[in-house]
Design a protein around this motif. Structure first.
Motif, PDB file in Angstrom:
ATOM      1  N   GLU A  92      -7.794  -1.786   0.463  1.00 32.69           N
ATOM      2  CA  GLU A  92      -6.766  -1.643  -0.562  1.00 32.69           C
ATOM      3  C   GLU A  92      -5.666  -0.657  -0.175  1.00 32.69           C
ATOM      4  O   GLU A  92      -4.626  -0.614  -0.842  1.00 32.69           O
ATOM      5  CB  GLU A  92      -7.403  -1.197  -1.881  1.00 32.69           C
ATOM      6  CG  GLU A  92      -8.390  -2.214  -2.451  1.00 32.69           C
ATOM      7  CD  GLU A  92      -9.034  -1.739  -3.734  1.00 32.69           C
ATOM      8  OE1 GLU A  92      -8.839  -0.547  -4.081  1.00 32.69           O
ATOM      9  OE2 GLU A  92      -9.727  -2.542  -4.391  1.00 32.69           O
ATOM     10  N   THR A  93      -5.861   0.158   0.855  1.00 35.73           N
ATOM     11  CA  THR A  93      -4.819   1.085   1.280  1.00 35.73           C
ATOM     12  C   THR A  93      -3.554   0.315   1.626  1.00 35.73           C
ATOM     13  O   THR A  93      -3.613  -0.694   2.331  1.00 35.73           O
ATOM     14  CB  THR A  93      -5.292   1.906   2.497  1.00 35.73           C
ATOM     15  OG1 THR A  93      -6.465   2.636   2.132  1.00 35.73           O
ATOM     16  CG2 THR A  93      -4.217   2.875   2.955  1.00 35.73           C
ATOM     17  N   GLU A  94      -2.427   0.784   1.133  1.00 40.17           N
ATOM     18  CA  GLU A  94      -1.180   0.048   1.283  1.00 40.17           C
ATOM     19  C   GLU A  94      -0.214   0.758   2.224  1.00 40.17           C
ATOM     20  O   GLU A  94      -0.103   1.985   2.214  1.00 40.17           O
ATOM     21  CB  GLU A  94      -0.506  -0.134  -0.082  1.00 40.17           C
ATOM     22  CG  GLU A  94      -1.285  -1.025  -1.033  1.00 40.17           C
ATOM     23  CD  GLU A  94      -0.544  -1.260  -2.333  1.00 40.17           C
ATOM     24  OE1 GLU A  94       0.531  -0.645  -2.519  1.00 40.17           O
ATOM     25  OE2 GLU A  94      -1.038  -2.045  -3.161  1.00 40.17           O
ATOM     26  N   ALA A  95       0.485  -0.050   3.023  1.00 39.78           N
ATOM     27  CA  ALA A  95       1.561   0.443   3.885  1.00 39.78           C
ATOM     28  C   ALA A  95       2.876  -0.093   3.355  1.00 39.78           C
ATOM     29  O   ALA A  95       3.015  -1.297   3.105  1.00 39.78           O
ATOM     30  CB  ALA A  95       1.348  -0.025   5.320  1.00 39.78           C
ATOM     31  N   SER A  96       3.845   0.810   3.171  1.00 37.70           N
ATOM     32  CA  SER A  96       5.139   0.385   2.637  1.00 37.70           C
ATOM     33  C   SER A  96       6.206   1.401   3.033  1.00 37.70           C
ATOM     34  O   SER A  96       6.038   2.604   2.820  1.00 37.70           O
ATOM     35  CB  SER A  96       5.075   0.272   1.113  1.00 37.70           C
ATOM     36  OG  SER A  96       6.334  -0.082   0.579  1.00 37.70           O
ATOM     37  N   GLY A  97       7.292   0.894   3.619  1.00 38.56           N
ATOM     38  CA  GLY A  97       8.427   1.753   3.945  1.00 38.56           C
ATOM     39  C   GLY A  97       8.090   2.899   4.872  1.00 38.56           C
ATOM     40  O   GLY A  97       8.636   3.994   4.715  1.00 38.56           O
ATOM     41  N   GLY A  98       7.193   2.656   5.811  1.00 39.52           N
ATOM     42  CA  GLY A  98       6.838   3.699   6.762  1.00 39.52           C
ATOM     43  C   GLY A  98       5.904   4.757   6.215  1.00 39.52           C
ATOM     44  O   GLY A  98       5.744   5.830   6.824  1.00 39.52           O
ATOM     45  N   THR A  99       5.254   4.474   5.081  1.00 36.59           N
ATOM     46  CA  THR A  99       4.296   5.414   4.503  1.00 36.59           C
ATOM     47  C   THR A  99       3.002   4.688   4.151  1.00 36.59           C
ATOM     48  O   THR A  99       2.962   3.459   4.028  1.00 36.59           O
ATOM     49  CB  THR A  99       4.853   6.078   3.234  1.00 36.59           C
ATOM     50  OG1 THR A  99       5.032   5.081   2.205  1.00 36.59           O
ATOM     51  CG2 THR A  99       6.174   6.770   3.513  1.00 36.59           C
ATOM     52  N   LEU A 100       1.935   5.453   3.947  1.00 32.96           N
ATOM     53  CA  LEU A 100       0.634   4.915   3.551  1.00 32.96           C
ATOM     54  C   LEU A 100       0.174   5.581   2.267  1.00 32.96           C
ATOM     55  O   LEU A 100       0.378   6.787   2.070  1.00 32.96           O
ATOM     56  CB  LEU A 100      -0.412   5.171   4.645  1.00 32.96           C
ATOM     57  CG  LEU A 100      -0.208   4.525   6.017  1.00 32.96           C
ATOM     58  CD1 LEU A 100      -1.348   4.932   6.945  1.00 32.96           C
ATOM     59  CD2 LEU A 100      -0.129   3.011   5.908  1.00 32.96           C
ATOM     60  N   THR A 101      -0.467   4.788   1.412  1.00 32.23           N
ATOM     61  CA  THR A 101      -1.044   5.315   0.182  1.00 32.23           C
ATOM     62  C   THR A 101      -2.426   4.710  -0.002  1.00 32.23           C
ATOM     63  O   THR A 101      -2.587   3.485   0.042  1.00 32.23           O
ATOM     64  CB  THR A 101      -0.166   4.979  -1.033  1.00 32.23           C
ATOM     65  OG1 THR A 101       1.124   5.573  -0.862  1.00 32.23           O
ATOM     66  CG2 THR A 101      -0.797   5.520  -2.307  1.00 32.23           C
ATOM     67  N   GLY A 150       2.147  -6.379   2.833  1.00 29.51           N
ATOM     68  CA  GLY A 150       2.547  -7.756   2.565  1.00 29.51           C
ATOM     69  C   GLY A 150       1.464  -8.773   2.827  1.00 29.51           C
ATOM     70  O   GLY A 150       1.737  -9.886   3.295  1.00 29.51           O
ATOM     71  N   GLY A 151       0.219  -8.416   2.562  1.00 29.84           N
ATOM     72  CA  GLY A 151      -0.891  -9.336   2.768  1.00 29.84           C
ATOM     73  C   GLY A 151      -1.428  -9.391   4.175  1.00 29.84           C
ATOM     74  O   GLY A 151      -2.346 -10.163   4.459  1.00 29.84           O
ATOM     75  N   THR A 152      -0.875  -8.576   5.076  1.00 33.96           N
ATOM     76  CA  THR A 152      -1.331  -8.552   6.471  1.00 33.96           C
ATOM     77  C   THR A 152      -1.985  -7.208   6.770  1.00 33.96           C
ATOM     78  O   THR A 152      -1.426  -6.147   6.450  1.00 33.96           O
ATOM     79  CB  THR A 152      -0.152  -8.772   7.438  1.00 33.96           C
ATOM     80  OG1 THR A 152       0.456 -10.026   7.154  1.00 33.96           O
ATOM     81  CG2 THR A 152      -0.633  -8.766   8.882  1.00 33.96           C
ATOM     82  N   LEU A 153      -3.151  -7.258   7.390  1.00 31.72           N
ATOM     83  CA  LEU A 153      -3.874  -6.041   7.737  1.00 31.72           C
ATOM     84  C   LEU A 153      -3.349  -5.482   9.048  1.00 31.72           C
ATOM     85  O   LEU A 153      -3.344  -6.172  10.072  1.00 31.72           O
ATOM     86  CB  LEU A 153      -5.372  -6.341   7.863  1.00 31.72           C
ATOM     87  CG  LEU A 153      -6.291  -5.159   8.187  1.00 31.72           C
ATOM     88  CD1 LEU A 153      -6.224  -4.107   7.086  1.00 31.72           C
ATOM     89  CD2 LEU A 153      -7.729  -5.641   8.374  1.00 31.72           C
ATOM     90  N   GLY A 154      -2.893  -4.240   9.026  1.00 37.06           N
ATOM     91  CA  GLY A 154      -2.349  -3.617  10.221  1.00 37.06           C
ATOM     92  C   GLY A 154      -3.013  -2.287  10.523  1.00 37.06           C
ATOM     93  O   GLY A 154      -3.877  -1.812   9.778  1.00 37.06           O
ATOM     94  N   GLY A 207      -3.249  -6.347  12.782  1.00 36.92           N
ATOM     95  CA  GLY A 207      -4.309  -5.679  13.540  1.00 36.92           C
ATOM     96  C   GLY A 207      -5.717  -6.081  13.186  1.00 36.92           C
ATOM     97  O   GLY A 207      -6.676  -5.405  13.585  1.00 36.92           O
ATOM     98  N   ALA A 208      -5.896  -7.189  12.457  1.00 37.35           N
ATOM     99  CA  ALA A 208      -7.240  -7.584  12.016  1.00 37.35           C
ATOM    100  C   ALA A 208      -8.172  -7.821  13.199  1.00 37.35           C
ATOM    101  O   ALA A 208      -9.321  -7.346  13.213  1.00 37.35           O
ATOM    102  CB  ALA A 208      -7.157  -8.830  11.143  1.00 37.35           C
ATOM    103  N   ALA A 209      -7.694  -8.551  14.208  1.00 38.68           N
ATOM    104  CA  ALA A 209      -8.544  -8.852  15.368  1.00 38.68           C
ATOM    105  C   ALA A 209      -8.878  -7.582  16.137  1.00 38.68           C
ATOM    106  O   ALA A 209     -10.018  -7.397  16.589  1.00 38.68           O
ATOM    107  CB  ALA A 209      -7.845  -9.856  16.279  1.00 38.68           C
ATOM    108  N   ALA A 210      -7.888  -6.706  16.302  1.00 36.48           N
ATOM    109  CA  ALA A 210      -8.124  -5.458  17.035  1.00 36.48           C
ATOM    110  C   ALA A 210      -9.091  -4.553  16.283  1.00 36.48           C
ATOM    111  O   ALA A 210      -9.936  -3.876  16.890  1.00 36.48           O
ATOM    112  CB  ALA A 210      -6.800  -4.739  17.275  1.00 36.48           C
TER     113      ALA A 210
END
Length: 353
Positions: free
Chosen positions: A131-140, A162-166, A205-208
């Motif tokens: 559930e951790t979100e990445a947005s605008g160069g920040t993480l929450t 945006g629905g992609t795990l990184g 980054g899901a595979a990695a």
């Protein structure tokens, strides 16, 4: 399959064994494993100077190993010595940075220490519930039980954008880390991110991340084998020397049978760890790692229980080393997925085949 240990790996194992036995005995280990920072920065530096981390990456990435058998060589010795240094976190970080094509000089030399933050309270093992979100160069978000987080220079965080795990990198000083020692020793922490500045390492980054989890699982399996070897050797020595009713307790057939059962479990654990190491980098990597973790979780628990029971009360004391090995063997099952979790992964893989 070739079971012969190469000269390079034998030298690496011997070097690690000598260092850990002479400079990191159980008394030194217990002194640092349960008090902040829950490991020894001096011993970490010494391990790095020995080239321990260099064995975790192939030559093309600046290391001198990088195969499954190199990883098992390192972690079996760490398990044998019950070493609490956060090498597991560094291994997983190295795998993620390799996937991203990043420079590995810092992580391989140990001058830059990493933690990898994947698990969350609602998703301790799985990647699809993060559930951790990445947005605008920040993480929450919040990451739970992050191994090696206390004192880490950099933290690699699994987050959704945006629905992609990184995979994103934050400075260790920017994240709020609540540090604690694990019940079996060693550093871990809760990582709190509140619009924390982050750099994108892998947008997809899901595979990695799964690859890093597989390598971490293999490392834990090898660590368990090393810890079980030490525990069983200690048990045999005790059975040969402890006397009761005027004879060695090892002469009692009931205890002999129980010791043989433990020995069989350990050899099965060793065999499946070898199998998993041989399949790293193949399509069977993930499934075999889960097979190994499931079997070893059960074997490690049995070894811990039986070695304590056959020792008696002395094995429950803080001063007797076996009590600490038993704790580590029990808690290994909970790291990076327990027996039930990995059994479900194996079943799902068979269903999909």
């Amino acid at each position: 399959m070739d079971f012969e240990v190469s000269d390079d790996r034998r030298m690496l194992a011997d070097t690690l064994s000598r260092f850990l036995s002479s400079d990191y005995d159980i008394a030194a280990r217990n002194k640092v494993a349960y008090a902040a920072p829950y490991h020894s920065p001096e011993k970490w530096a010494a391990l790095c100077e020995l080239g321990t981390l260099m064995a975790l990456a192939p030559e093309e990435n600046g290391g001198f190993g990088g195969t499954g058998f190199d990883v098992t060589t390192v972690f079996q010795e760490l398990g044998r010595a019950l070493c609490p240094e956060p090498v597991l976190a560094q291994l997983m970080a190295i795998r993620l940075l390799m996937a991203a094509g990043e420079d590995l000089e810092g992580p391989l030399s140990g001058t830059t220490r990493y933690a990898v933050a994947i698990g969350e309270l609602s998703a301790p093992y799985t990647l699809d519930l993060i559930e951790t979100e990445a947005s605008g160069g920040t993480l929450t978000g919040r990451k739970s039980v992050v191994y090696g987080a206390p004192g880490a220079d950099r933290i690699l965080v699994a987050a959704m954008a945006g629905g992609t795990l990184g995979v994103y990198e934050v400075d260790g000083s920017d994240a709020r880390v609540t540090a604690y020692g694990m019940i079996d020793g060693g550093p871990a922490g809760e990582v709190f991110l509140d619009a924390t500045q982050a750099r994108t390492v892998l947008a997809d980054g899901a595979a990695a991340l799964q690859d890093a989890l597989d390598w971490g699982t293999l490392a834990l399996c090898a660590e368990a084998v090393g810890a079980m070897d030490w525990s069983f050797a200690t048990l045999l020595d005790y059975l040969r020397t402890r006397k009761q009713f005027g004879k060695r307790i090892g002469d009692f057939q009931a205890l002999q049978h129980r010791a043989v059962d433990v020995s069989i479990e350990i050899e099965q654990a060793r065999s499946i760890t070898i199998l998993a190491a041989s399949r790293m980098g193949t399509p069977e990597q993930s499934r075999t790692c889960s097979m190994a973790k499931n079997l070893i979780g059960r074997a490690a628990k049995l070894t811990a229980e039986e070695t304590i029971q056959m020792h008696g009360g002395i094995a429950m004391t803080w001063e007797y080393p076996l009590s600490h090995y038993a704790k580590r063997l029990t808690m290994l099952d909970a790291q990076l997925g327990d027996t039930d979790f990995h059994l479900e992964r194996v079943m799902a893989a068979h269903m999909a085949a």
